[in-house]
Design a protein around this motif. Structure first.
Motif, PDB file in Angstrom:
ATOM      1  N   LEU A  15      17.249  88.611  44.062  1.00 37.11           N
ATOM      2  CA  LEU A  15      18.336  88.459  43.105  1.00 37.11           C
ATOM      3  C   LEU A  15      18.682  86.987  42.890  1.00 37.11           C
ATOM      4  O   LEU A  15      18.861  86.537  41.747  1.00 37.11           O
ATOM      5  N   VAL A  16      18.760  86.224  43.970  1.00 38.27           N
ATOM      6  CA  VAL A  16      19.062  84.795  43.862  1.00 38.27           C
ATOM      7  C   VAL A  16      17.982  84.096  43.042  1.00 38.27           C
ATOM      8  O   VAL A  16      18.274  83.250  42.185  1.00 38.27           O
ATOM      9  N   MET A  17      16.733  84.447  43.284  1.00 38.26           N
ATOM     10  CA  MET A  17      15.634  83.849  42.535  1.00 38.26           C
ATOM     11  C   MET A  17      15.753  84.150  41.048  1.00 38.26           C
ATOM     12  O   MET A  17      15.608  83.252  40.202  1.00 38.26           O
ATOM     13  N   VAL A  18      16.000  85.418  40.704  1.00 42.01           N
ATOM     14  CA  VAL A  18      16.094  85.810  39.290  1.00 42.01           C
ATOM     15  C   VAL A  18      17.236  85.073  38.602  1.00 42.01           C
ATOM     16  O   VAL A  18      17.088  84.552  37.491  1.00 42.01           O
ATOM     17  N   VAL A  19      18.389  85.003  39.265  1.00 42.79           N
ATOM     18  CA  VAL A  19      19.544  84.321  38.669  1.00 42.79           C
ATOM     19  C   VAL A  19      19.249  82.841  38.454  1.00 42.79           C
ATOM     20  O   VAL A  19      19.533  82.278  37.383  1.00 42.79           O
ATOM     21  N   CYS A  20      18.661  82.176  39.467  1.00 47.58           N
ATOM     22  CA  CYS A  20      18.404  80.739  39.352  1.00 47.58           C
ATOM     23  C   CYS A  20      17.277  80.451  38.359  1.00 47.58           C
ATOM     24  O   CYS A  20      17.314  79.431  37.661  1.00 47.58           O
ATOM     25  N   ALA A  21      16.284  81.343  38.279  1.00 43.64           N
ATOM     26  CA  ALA A  21      15.242  81.177  37.250  1.00 43.64           C
ATOM     27  C   ALA A  21      15.852  81.300  35.859  1.00 43.64           C
ATOM     28  O   ALA A  21      15.493  80.550  34.940  1.00 43.64           O
ATOM     29  N   ALA A  22      16.783  82.239  35.703  1.00 40.05           N
ATOM     30  CA  ALA A  22      17.480  82.384  34.425  1.00 40.05           C
ATOM     31  C   ALA A  22      18.301  81.130  34.121  1.00 40.05           C
ATOM     32  O   ALA A  22      18.377  80.693  32.957  1.00 40.05           O
ATOM     33  N   LEU A  23      18.905  80.542  35.142  1.00 43.97           N
ATOM     34  CA  LEU A  23      19.636  79.287  34.946  1.00 43.97           C
ATOM     35  C   LEU A  23      18.704  78.176  34.479  1.00 43.97           C
ATOM     36  O   LEU A  23      19.074  77.342  33.642  1.00 43.97           O
ATOM     37  N   GLY A  24      17.479  78.162  35.014  1.00 43.29           N
ATOM     38  CA  GLY A  24      16.499  77.171  34.573  1.00 43.29           C
ATOM     39  C   GLY A  24      16.153  77.341  33.110  1.00 43.29           C
ATOM     40  O   GLY A  24      16.070  76.357  32.355  1.00 43.29           O
TER      41      GLY A  24
ATOM     42  N   TRP B 167      10.572  80.528  45.584  1.00 40.26           N
ATOM     43  CA  TRP B 167      10.809  81.861  46.153  1.00 40.26           C
ATOM     44  C   TRP B 167       9.543  82.413  46.794  1.00 40.26           C
ATOM     45  O   TRP B 167       9.595  83.014  47.877  1.00 40.26           O
ATOM     46  N   LEU B 168       8.403  82.216  46.163  1.00 41.63           N
ATOM     47  CA  LEU B 168       7.147  82.702  46.722  1.00 41.63           C
ATOM     48  C   LEU B 168       6.824  82.023  48.055  1.00 41.63           C
ATOM     49  O   LEU B 168       6.353  82.660  48.994  1.00 41.63           O
ATOM     50  N   VAL B 169       7.067  80.721  48.127  1.00 40.29           N
ATOM     51  CA  VAL B 169       6.837  80.015  49.391  1.00 40.29           C
ATOM     52  C   VAL B 169       7.735  80.575  50.482  1.00 40.29           C
ATOM     53  O   VAL B 169       7.302  80.819  51.608  1.00 40.29           O
ATOM     54  N   GLU B 170       9.005  80.799  50.143  1.00 40.47           N
ATOM     55  CA  GLU B 170       9.950  81.329  51.128  1.00 40.47           C
ATOM     56  C   GLU B 170       9.569  82.746  51.548  1.00 40.47           C
ATOM     57  O   GLU B 170       9.687  83.104  52.713  1.00 40.47           O
ATOM     58  N   ALA B 171       9.112  83.558  50.591  1.00 35.17           N
ATOM     59  CA  ALA B 171       8.855  84.969  50.874  1.00 35.17           C
ATOM     60  C   ALA B 171       7.520  85.203  51.550  1.00 35.17           C
ATOM     61  O   ALA B 171       7.357  86.200  52.255  1.00 35.17           O
ATOM     62  N   LYS B 172       6.561  84.310  51.348  1.00 40.43           N
ATOM     63  CA  LYS B 172       5.204  84.533  51.851  1.00 40.43           C
ATOM     64  C   LYS B 172       4.720  83.352  52.675  1.00 40.43           C
ATOM     65  O   LYS B 172       3.587  82.912  52.553  1.00 40.43           O
TER      66      LYS B 172
ATOM     67  N   TRP C  96       9.434  78.265  23.302  1.00 37.99           N
ATOM     68  CA  TRP C  96       9.982  79.299  24.190  1.00 37.99           C
ATOM     69  C   TRP C  96       9.090  79.554  25.403  1.00 37.99           C
ATOM     70  O   TRP C  96       9.546  79.401  26.545  1.00 37.99           O
ATOM     71  N   LEU C  97       7.859  79.933  25.164  1.00 38.36           N
ATOM     72  CA  LEU C  97       7.015  80.355  26.287  1.00 38.36           C
ATOM     73  C   LEU C  97       6.770  79.236  27.289  1.00 38.36           C
ATOM     74  O   LEU C  97       6.996  79.401  28.493  1.00 38.36           O
ATOM     75  N   ILE C  98       6.323  78.085  26.817  1.00 38.66           N
ATOM     76  CA  ILE C  98       5.983  76.995  27.729  1.00 38.66           C
ATOM     77  C   ILE C  98       7.217  76.395  28.406  1.00 38.66           C
ATOM     78  O   ILE C  98       7.266  76.315  29.645  1.00 38.66           O
ATOM     79  N   PRO C  99       8.259  75.961  27.663  1.00 34.80           N
ATOM     80  CA  PRO C  99       9.416  75.358  28.357  1.00 34.80           C
ATOM     81  C   PRO C  99      10.174  76.342  29.227  1.00 34.80           C
ATOM     82  O   PRO C  99      10.548  76.011  30.357  1.00 34.80           O
ATOM     83  N   CYS C 100      10.405  77.554  28.736  1.00 38.57           N
ATOM     84  CA  CYS C 100      11.161  78.531  29.525  1.00 38.57           C
ATOM     85  C   CYS C 100      10.345  79.025  30.714  1.00 38.57           C
ATOM     86  O   CYS C 100      10.869  79.162  31.833  1.00 38.57           O
ATOM     87  N   GLY C 101       9.057  79.270  30.479  1.00 37.40           N
ATOM     88  CA  GLY C 101       8.204  79.693  31.586  1.00 37.40           C
ATOM     89  C   GLY C 101       8.066  78.618  32.640  1.00 37.40           C
ATOM     90  O   GLY C 101       8.088  78.906  33.841  1.00 37.40           O
ATOM     91  N   GLY C 102       7.941  77.367  32.199  1.00 38.57           N
ATOM     92  CA  GLY C 102       7.840  76.268  33.166  1.00 38.57           C
ATOM     93  C   GLY C 102       9.101  76.106  33.995  1.00 38.57           C
ATOM     94  O   GLY C 102       9.037  75.895  35.211  1.00 38.57           O
ATOM     95  N   ALA C 103      10.267  76.184  33.346  1.00 38.97           N
ATOM     96  CA  ALA C 103      11.538  76.043  34.075  1.00 38.97           C
ATOM     97  C   ALA C 103      11.719  77.169  35.087  1.00 38.97           C
ATOM     98  O   ALA C 103      12.166  76.940  36.215  1.00 38.97           O
ATOM     99  N   ALA C 104      11.377  78.391  34.693  1.00 35.61           N
ATOM    100  CA  ALA C 104      11.495  79.519  35.615  1.00 35.61           C
ATOM    101  C   ALA C 104      10.490  79.413  36.752  1.00 35.61           C
ATOM    102  O   ALA C 104      10.794  79.753  37.902  1.00 35.61           O
ATOM    103  N   ALA C 105       9.287  78.907  36.456  1.00 41.62           N
ATOM    104  CA  ALA C 105       8.239  78.811  37.472  1.00 41.62           C
ATOM    105  C   ALA C 105       8.635  77.882  38.608  1.00 41.62           C
ATOM    106  O   ALA C 105       8.213  78.087  39.752  1.00 41.62           O
ATOM    107  N   VAL C 106       9.442  76.863  38.326  1.00 46.61           N
ATOM    108  CA  VAL C 106       9.895  75.946  39.373  1.00 46.61           C
ATOM    109  C   VAL C 106      10.641  76.712  40.469  1.00 46.61           C
ATOM    110  O   VAL C 106      10.448  76.466  41.664  1.00 46.61           O
ATOM    111  N   VAL C 107      11.485  77.650  40.069  1.00 41.70           N
ATOM    112  CA  VAL C 107      12.248  78.445  41.034  1.00 41.70           C
ATOM    113  C   VAL C 107      11.388  79.558  41.630  1.00 41.70           C
ATOM    114  O   VAL C 107      11.440  79.817  42.833  1.00 41.70           O
ATOM    115  N   VAL C 108      10.581  80.198  40.805  1.00 38.58           N
ATOM    116  CA  VAL C 108       9.739  81.302  41.281  1.00 38.58           C
ATOM    117  C   VAL C 108       8.771  80.809  42.351  1.00 38.58           C
ATOM    118  O   VAL C 108       8.545  81.488  43.365  1.00 38.58           O
ATOM    119  N   ALA C 109       8.192  79.629  42.153  1.00 41.00           N
ATOM    120  CA  ALA C 109       7.272  79.076  43.147  1.00 41.00           C
ATOM    121  C   ALA C 109       7.978  78.861  44.480  1.00 41.00           C
ATOM    122  O   ALA C 109       7.415  79.131  45.552  1.00 41.00           O
TER     123      ALA C 109
END
Length: 454
Positions: free
Chosen positions: A103-112, A277-282, A262-275
């Motif tokens: 949930l924290v990841m999704v919210v912060c990715a949305a903030l990005g 989260w992945l490090v923390e989770a795995k 949309w796709l590149i800037p929004c996807g890039g901003a979200a990927a910063v947080v998602v990456a």
């Protein structure tokens, strides 16, 4: 206890801690508790008359096998994410913690995503406001990542205020100076502000305990793993972009606007947080990737640097000190330091020096020689044409890299000769991190007025 015994004990505990972090995906806070337990046992044993080194070995042995200790510790701390890697039975607290992290990841990715699109409401679109995004992109994409770690780590109120203050300072440095669109200061700020703010992210990652060398080492490890995941996400995003363009073109629709805005800037901003989260989770999976890549690329980079030095000697051509070339050489030197650091952090401190260590020493020495050539070229241009913001920033950065590489080479020489411990090199690198942060802030905040906003 004599001072030299204190130093020896601290070195042994640092090696034990590094080993613990490499063996399992254990959070640094958990290792802190285990370290307190170890220190208590060492203190009890030294009171009986044992030497600190003897007490340390006995205390470690009495703490039991790593797997047994992990299972016991996981049962006592059921809210830790890594419990799922140690215990086979699922329970509600562990599942709730994983859901909270998601949930924290999704919210912060949305903030990005919101951060990179919100300026468009005020007339700063991607097509016509390249200068604005050049100044502020580091702020826009790293602020949500800082929020992610501050939220996940439940940092103190004082730490939150310090983080907010540093980001506000960065925003002021990037936007309040009266510089022209073609000013060198804008380019320097666009390069150095993300670096300065990345180390602010490190403060959140370390729960505010940035003075701890071990916490800085944890963040350095995270940075490498985060970069690997971000690259993998970027490669996947490239495939998605290509498929999107091809699919819409097949039905006569131009998707270029959607892709670019949309796709590149929004996807890039979200990927910063998602990456992150992945490090923390795995962690248990990714922790082995950086050392493996280090083993692969160290000989390749060593051969490349030697080839560059040979080419310079044969052709007698000077190094080009234009801005793009300086950035390229500085990135090369930083990569060399990263390869050394990840190699040291992943090796067994008790293992004797081997062929790979000599290769690392050759890599560092080659990088040091190239840095000397770069410094000579920069000083020659400054002598001929005077100081400019670009050349001054490059001079400072290469002097900082020279000091780091020179002392790293000296320590590595002592290591391969068996006179120094690997822990000394790791400590040197972590202690040197604030120097890079200080220089980045100086370039962002002091260079524009120092050079009359040129």
């Amino acid at each position: 206890m004599r001072p030299e015994n204190d130093t020896e004990l601290e070195t042994q505990i640092a090696e034990w801690r590094s080993y613990m972090l490499r063996r399992r995906a254990v959070a640094s806070a958990d290792v802190d508790e285990l370290e307190d337990h170890l220190r208590e046992r060492v203190a009890d044993l030294t009171e009986t008359g044992l030497r600190p080194d003897e007490a340390f070995l006995i205390a470690v042995k009495r703490m039991g096998r790593m797997d047994e200790l992990s299972r016991e510790f996981a049962r006592e701390h059921s809210d830790r994410l890594w419990k799922q890697l140690v215990l086979t039975d699922e329970d509600a607290p562990a599942e709730a913690e994983r859901r909270r992290g998601l949930l924290v990841m999704v919210v912060c990715a949305a903030l990005g995503v919101l951060a990179v699109k919100l300026p468009a409401l005020f007339g700063f679109g991607f097509d016509d406001s390249a200068e604005f995004y050049g100044r502020n992109m580091g702020l826009l994409i790293l602020a949500p990542l800082t929020v992610y770690f501050a939220w996940r780590r439940r940092v103190s109120r004082n730490t939150v205020l310090a983080l907010a203050g540093l980001f506000a300072l960065g925003a002021l440095g990037a936007n309040v100076y009266p510089v022209a669109d073609d000013s060198q200061s804008i380019v320097l700020s666009a390069i150095h502000l993300p670096l300065a703010l990345w180390l602010v992210v490190g403060v959140a990652y370390a729960e505010g305990d940035w003075r701890s060398g071990q916490r800085r080492m944890d963040f350095i490890r995270f940075s490498g793993e985060w970069f690997i995941y971000l690259v993998l996400i970027g490669l996947g995003g490239g495939v998605l972009t290509g498929i999107t363009i091809g699919t819409f073109s097949a039905i006569g629709i131009d998707a270029e606007t959607f892709i670019s805005e949309w796709l590149i800037p929004c996807g890039g901003a979200a990927a910063v947080v998602v990456a992150a989260w992945l490090v923390e989770a795995k962690q248990s999976v990714i922790e082995n990737m950086a050392p493996v890549l280090t083993r692969v690329f160290t000989p390749l980079f060593a051969v490349t640097l030697v080839a560059v030095l040979v080419a310079i000697a044969v052709t007698t051509n000077a190094i080009d000190v234009e801005r793009d070339m300086l950035i390229l050489f500085d990135l090369l030197l930083v990569v060399v330091l990263a390869l050394v650091l990840y190699s040291i952090s992943a090796r067994d401190p008790g293992a004797p020096p081997g062929v790979f260590d000599w290769m690392q020493l050759a890599l560092v020495v080659s990088a040091l020689l190239i840095d000397v050539l770069v410094l000579i070229a920069i000083l020659g241009r400054i002598t001929e044409f005077g100081f400019t913001p670009n050349k001054s920033a490059a001079l400072g950065e290469n002097l900082i890299l020279f000091v780091n590489l020179a002392w790293t080479a000296w320590l590595y020489w002592g290591i391969v000769k068996g006179r120094k411990r690997f822990a000394l090199l790791e400590r040197w690198q972590t202690d040197y991190v604030p120097v890079y942060a200080a220089w980045a802030w100086i370039v962002v905040l002091a260079f524009p007025p120092l050079f009359a906003f040129a």
